[in-house]
Design an enzyme around this catalytic site. Structure first.
Site, mmCIF file in Angstrom:
data_model
loop_
_atom_site.group_PDB
_atom_site.id
_atom_site.type_symbol
_atom_site.label_atom_id
_atom_site.label_comp_id
_atom_site.label_asym_id
_atom_site.label_seq_id
_atom_site.Cartn_x
_atom_site.Cartn_y
_atom_site.Cartn_z
ATOM 1 N N HIS A 43 0.972 -0.822 0.000
ATOM 2 C CA HIS A 43 0.126 0.021 -0.007
ATOM 3 C C HIS A 43 0.918 1.413 -0.066
ATOM 4 O O HIS A 43 1.114 1.706 1.046
ATOM 5 C CB HIS A 43 -0.974 0.017 1.236
ATOM 6 C CG HIS A 43 -1.921 0.964 1.011
ATOM 7 N ND1 HIS A 43 -3.245 0.782 1.604
ATOM 8 C CD2 HIS A 43 -2.106 1.955 0.696
ATOM 9 C CE1 HIS A 43 -4.030 1.832 1.513
ATOM 10 N NE2 HIS A 43 -3.294 2.761 1.016
ATOM 11 N N GLU A 70 -2.698 -1.610 -3.267
ATOM 12 C CA GLU A 70 -3.705 -0.727 -2.588
ATOM 13 C C GLU A 70 -3.496 0.611 -2.624
ATOM 14 O O GLU A 70 -2.008 0.897 -2.676
ATOM 15 C CB GLU A 70 -4.049 -1.203 -1.208
ATOM 16 C CG GLU A 70 -4.254 -2.743 -0.879
ATOM 17 C CD GLU A 70 -4.472 -3.151 0.399
ATOM 18 O OE1 GLU A 70 -5.300 -4.051 0.938
ATOM 19 O OE2 GLU A 70 -4.221 -2.336 1.288
ATOM 20 N N HIS A 190 -8.256 -5.663 7.379
ATOM 21 C CA HIS A 190 -7.581 -4.677 8.335
ATOM 22 C C HIS A 190 -8.061 -5.289 9.452
ATOM 23 O O HIS A 190 -9.375 -5.375 10.077
ATOM 24 C CB HIS A 190 -8.719 -3.514 8.170
ATOM 25 C CG HIS A 190 -8.022 -2.276 8.614
ATOM 26 N ND1 HIS A 190 -7.296 -1.383 8.119
ATOM 27 C CD2 HIS A 190 -8.160 -1.920 9.817
ATOM 28 C CE1 HIS A 190 -6.787 -0.452 8.959
ATOM 29 N NE2 HIS A 190 -7.484 -0.595 10.116
#
EC number: 2.6.99.2
Length: 237
Positions: A43, A70, A190
């Site tokens: 990410h 991401e 998450h």
């Protein structure tokens, strides 16, 4: 079997804190795949505080499983993804100064934008996933963008599970059922961890992939310390 994609942002954070190349991000990515994980997730953020854009490029030749990038689809991110052409891009609406992702997309409000971005990635044969909260309207909105998958934002589930409230899974079950009806693939991520992942998996039908970083790396530290300390003690005898 649900695929495990390991987010290696924290490895880059540790490397950047000291300078140099320890731990070696590319070697870690190789080992993670050798140990059985079916994907690598990164990410990158504009300030490159952990994953650097060059890391994303270097990993292209290292990741032979699934490569998932991401991020917030601002121009530099879009250009990076189109250059690398990973297996999957996950669109996340994180602000520039956010510590970590903290909300899913409003797929109704941003539907036109997301549809345009999704089509661009799909023209380049990159599977697109939309990061969403477990809200039925947002699932329907994600379908309207043309994306192949959603990634369920699981912090709320993890918080409730840690408090002993297993009913926190219910919005995710409803969201997954709707996604399955609409033909959307389901990813999740998450705050998933060894503590809660089995329960989540058991209750989410057709869960294709989970992306886990912070918890997995932290657990690896805890579970590996005994072994490493004893290796040092052996060498110091």
């Amino acid at each position: 079997m649900t695929k495990l994609s390991v987010n290696i942002n924290k490895i880059a954070t540790l490397r950047n804190a000291r300078g140099g190349n320890v731990p070696d991000l590319l070697q870690v990515a190789k080992h993670i795949q050798e140990y059985g994980a079916k994907g690598i997730t990164i990410h990158p953020r504009p300030d490159e505080r952990h994953i650097r854009y060059q890391d994303a490029r270097d990993l292209k030749s290292i990741v032979y499983t699934e490569y998932n990038i991401e991020g917030n689809p601002e121009k530099s991110f879009i250009d990076l993804v189109l250059e690398i052409k990973p297996t999957q891009v996950t669109l996340v609406p994180d602000a520039i100064d956010t510590i970590t992702s903290n909300a899913g997309w409003n797929t109704i409000k941003h539907q036109s934008f997301l549809k345009e971005i999704t089509q661009e990635f799909q023209r380049n044969n990159i599977r697109t996933s939309i990061f969403v909260d477990p809200v039925l309207e947002m699932i329907e909105g994600a379908k309207a963008t043309g994306a192949e998958r959603i990634e369920l934002y699981t912090e709320a589930f993890a918080d409730q599970f840690s408090l002993g409230n297993k009913n926190g899974i219910q919005p995710y079950v409803a969201a997954a059922n709707l996604a399955n009806e609409l033909g959307l693939g389901i990813n999740a991520g998450h705050d998933l961890s060894l503590e809660n992942i089995e329960y989540f998996k058991q209750n989410i039908p057709n869960l294709l992939e989970v992306s886990i970083g912070h918890a997995l790396i932290s657990e690896a530290l805890y579970l590996g310390l005994d072994n490493v300390i004893n290796m040092y003690l052996h060498k110091l005898k």
